[in-house]
Scaffold this active site. Structure first.
Site, short mmCIF file in Angstrom:
data_model
loop_
_atom_site.label_atom_id
_atom_site.label_comp_id
_atom_site.label_asym_id
_atom_site.label_seq_id
_atom_site.Cartn_x
_atom_site.Cartn_y
_atom_site.Cartn_z
N ALA A 104 -18.96 7.69 18.95
CA ALA A 104 -19.22 8.92 19.71
C ALA A 104 -20.66 9.38 19.52
CB ALA A 104 -18.25 10.01 19.27
N GLY A 105 -21.46 8.58 18.85
CA GLY A 105 -22.84 8.98 18.56
C GLY A 105 -23.80 8.61 19.68
N ARG A 183 -29.51 11.80 7.12
CA ARG A 183 -30.01 12.52 5.95
C ARG A 183 -30.37 13.94 6.34
NH1 ARG A 183 -34.53 9.74 2.22
NH2 ARG A 183 -35.45 11.52 1.22
N GLY A 221 -26.27 1.64 11.02
CA GLY A 221 -26.32 2.92 10.29
C GLY A 221 -27.20 2.79 9.04
N ASP A 250 -37.49 -2.78 15.11
CA ASP A 250 -38.83 -2.85 14.50
C ASP A 250 -39.62 -4.01 15.12
OD1 ASP A 250 -38.15 -0.80 12.48
OD2 ASP A 250 -36.73 -2.32 11.83
N HIS A 278 -35.53 -2.02 6.52
CA HIS A 278 -35.73 -1.14 7.67
C HIS A 278 -36.11 0.24 7.12
CE1 HIS A 278 -35.29 0.71 11.56
NE2 HIS A 278 -34.44 1.59 11.05
N1 NDP Z 1 -31.41 0.18 12.14
C1 NDP Z 1 -32.07 0.80 13.09
O1 NDP Z 1 -32.98 0.24 13.70
C2 NDP Z 1 -31.72 2.20 13.46
C3 NDP Z 1 -30.72 2.84 12.81
N2 NDP Z 1 -30.38 4.13 13.16
C4 NDP Z 1 -29.28 4.72 12.42
O2 NDP Z 1 -28.11 4.62 13.22
C5 NDP Z 1 -27.17 5.62 12.83
C6 NDP Z 1 -26.56 6.29 14.04
O3 NDP Z 1 -27.55 6.89 14.83
P1 NDP Z 1 -27.12 7.81 16.07
O4 NDP Z 1 -26.10 7.16 16.89
O5 NDP Z 1 -28.38 8.26 16.72
O6 NDP Z 1 -26.52 9.02 15.29
P2 NDP Z 1 -25.49 10.17 15.74
O7 NDP Z 1 -25.72 11.28 14.78
O8 NDP Z 1 -25.60 10.42 17.20
O9 NDP Z 1 -24.11 9.47 15.47
C7 NDP Z 1 -23.81 9.04 14.21
C8 NDP Z 1 -22.34 8.93 14.05
O10 NDP Z 1 -22.15 8.66 12.69
C9 NDP Z 1 -20.91 9.14 12.31
N3 NDP Z 1 -20.80 9.61 10.93
C10 NDP Z 1 -20.24 8.87 9.97
N4 NDP Z 1 -20.19 9.55 8.83
C11 NDP Z 1 -20.75 10.74 9.04
C12 NDP Z 1 -20.97 11.88 8.22
N5 NDP Z 1 -20.60 11.89 6.93
N6 NDP Z 1 -21.57 12.94 8.77
C13 NDP Z 1 -21.93 12.93 10.07
N7 NDP Z 1 -21.75 11.86 10.90
C14 NDP Z 1 -21.15 10.79 10.38
C15 NDP Z 1 -20.54 10.20 13.30
O11 NDP Z 1 -19.38 9.70 13.90
P3 NDP Z 1 -17.95 9.88 13.29
O12 NDP Z 1 -17.76 11.32 12.98
O13 NDP Z 1 -17.15 9.39 14.40
O14 NDP Z 1 -17.87 9.00 12.08
C16 NDP Z 1 -21.61 10.19 14.36
O15 NDP Z 1 -21.10 10.14 15.65
C17 NDP Z 1 -27.95 6.54 11.89
O16 NDP Z 1 -27.66 6.17 10.56
C18 NDP Z 1 -29.41 6.20 12.18
O17 NDP Z 1 -30.24 6.50 11.09
C19 NDP Z 1 -31.00 4.78 14.18
C20 NDP Z 1 -32.02 4.17 14.86
C21 NDP Z 1 -32.49 2.84 14.53
O1 OAA Z 2 -34.47 7.00 10.60
C1 OAA Z 2 -33.71 6.96 11.60
O2 OAA Z 2 -32.59 7.45 11.67
C2 OAA Z 2 -34.20 6.28 12.83
C3 OAA Z 2 -34.56 4.88 12.60
O3 OAA Z 2 -34.05 4.19 11.75
C4 OAA Z 2 -35.59 4.32 13.45
O4 OAA Z 2 -36.01 4.99 14.41
O5 OAA Z 2 -36.01 3.19 13.20
#
Ligand code: NDP
Ligand code: OAA
Length: 438
Positions: A104-105, A183, A221, A250, A278
């Protein structure tokens, strides 16, 4: 002529299958069915459905009422169908289950529609989407499923939403682990590692128990490298090689910056490795990368720019974007997830490679064993990969790689309690940051 199917209480995902003739008989009388895919009678769980030429029972979308029901199939996707029943499905491959957490994110909101459209796995690959959420996000997850319903994707044959990874990951061929706690202000990185580590330890156990034995797992994540390590350590029955941490975003960012500087279109940039974590210690490798088939350093003579501005730009791109947008990269992350999957299911072009955060055991570069580190990979297109051998190193590159390696080893010590390596001891370097943190 009447058709009846008795559904057992446990039939909520593996639904009773009607024969092709029964299905087409029912489906011809259901005006709400779209023509591109055969979608016969909707039925509530534990119910008997009957349909006949003259009498069709009205479809009832399943709305879960109890917590158990929260992992049920969703709405129109609770219908049964026979893929052989329609001409256009004859050449389709066998259905695959794709599990997505954090469904749902923001990232998922872009990704799911790409998956369902056929853009990722191809126009002959029907898929089932298994969406993992939480109590907190369950309503939003229903909204996502509704949008998937309304998109009428022919290849999307099932959608299941749930909050229990042991149910959602069942028979998953791909697991895209996106959900993680962001965070918050004042939160220590060690705290983030621990909270998210718990999530990935649980999900690793669930994958180990119920996923396909050759499931490919892509951890998005953050902190994704260490989350991937935790996940694979908790899934001893799945090959460690099957786990990836997403560093493709990246790589794409690095290609874009090099293309911009060289004044070429970005498809001219190849052999781009992201080494390491990352995080802001990641190393975009301009020594081995090429522009128009030539070493980058021959095309971009400004080596100071490469070492300082380019490297930092890529490392901090996520943070700059957050400052502008007010949220972290979601669309480009979804695109890079698609790229990462496609790189594993299509043969890598001759002479090129791609980056992925993978398990280091047996790596030819002398990087510490037993961490998840981004390195250059090639694939035959079978879902597997091998590490690229003909890589050159210089002092600059080695020094930078060592810094990212030290950071990942420190992260690993922080989560020892989650990887089965004893008592955690957290001595993270001060500058350990996610790309999105400045
Ligand atoms: N590797 C990469 O290149 C990148 C990684 N990211 C990472 O991807 C992840 C998701 O990003 P994004 O979709 O934008 O984030 P969102 O905040 O839109 O969605 C994250 C989802 O994580 C879940 N979640 C799980 N545990 C928790 C918690 N304890 N508190 C709050 N939410 C929680 C929530 O879903 P639910 O409640 O259903 O569990 C939420 O829907 C982040 O960790 C972000 O840092 C982002 C960009 C690049
Ligand atoms: O730090 C974040 O959540 C976003 C991230 O990983 C990125 O943009 O590469």
């Amino acid at each position: 002529m009447a058709v009846a199917a008795e559904l057992s209480p446990s039939s909520h995902t593996k639904s009773t299958r009607l024969s092709s003739s029964q299905l087409s008989l029912c489906s011809t009388h259901l005006s709400y069915l779209h023509r591109r895919a055969l979608r016969p009678v909707a039925r509530p769980r534990n119910a008997t459905i009957s349909c006949s030429v003259n009498q069709i029972q009205a479809p009832i979308a399943v709305q879960p009422e109890d917590p158990k029901g929260k992992s049920d199939c969703y709405g129109i996707f609770c219908l049964t169908y026979d893929l052989k029943a329609e001409e256009e499905t004859k050449s389709w491959k066998k259905l695959i289950n794709v599990a997505v957490s954090g469904a749902a994110g923001m990232i998922s909101n872009h990704l799911l529609f790409k998956l369902a459209s056929g853009e990722v796995f191809g126009p002959d690959q029907p898929i089932a989407l298994k969406l993992l959420g939480s109590e907190r996000s369950f309503q939003a997850l229903e909204g996502v499923a509704m949008e998937l319903e309304d998109s009428l994707f022919p290849l999307l044959r099932e959608v299941k939403i749930g909050i229990d990874p042991y149910e959602v990951f069942e028979d998953a061929k791909w697991a895209l682990l996106i959900g993680a706690k962001p965070r918050g202000p004042g939160m220590e990185r060690a705290g983030l590692l621990d909270i998210n580590g718990q999530i990935f330890a649980e999900q690793g156990k669930a994958l180990n128990a119920v996923a396909s034995r050759n499931v490919k797992v892509l951890v998005v994540g953050n902190p994704c490298n260490t989350n991937a390590l935790i996940c694979l350590k908790n899934a001893p029955n799945i090959p460690a090689k099957n786990f990836h941490a997403l560093t493709r975003l990246d790589e794409n960012r690095a290609k874009c910056q090099l293309a911009l500087k060289a004044g070429v279109f970005y498809d001219k940039v190849s052999n781009m490795t992201i080494w390491g974590n990352h995080s802001t210690t990641q190393v975009p490798d301009f020594l081995n990368a090429k522009i128009n088939g030539l070493p980058v350093k021959e095309v971009i003579k400004d080596h100071k720019w490469l070492e300082e501005e380019f490297t930092e730009k890529v490392q901090k791109r996520g943070g700059v974007l957050i400052q502008k947008w007010g949220r972290s990269s979601a669309a480009s992350t979804a695109v890079s997830i698609v790229d990462a999957i496609k790189s594993l299911i299509t043969p890598t072009p001759e002479g090129d490679w791609f980056s992925s955060g993978v398990y280091t055991n047996g790596n030819p570069y002398g990087i510490a064993q037993d961490i998840v580190f981004s390195m250059p990979c090639r694939s035959k297109g079978d879902g597997d990969y091998e590490l690229v051998k003909d890589i050159i190193f210089d002092d600059y590159l080695l020094k930078r790689i060592a810094k990212s390696e030290a950071e990942l080893l420190a992260e690993k010590r922080c989560v020892a309690h989650l990887t089965g390596d004893g008592v955690a001891f957290c001595d993270l370097p001060e500058d350990t940051m996610l790309p999105g943190e400045m």
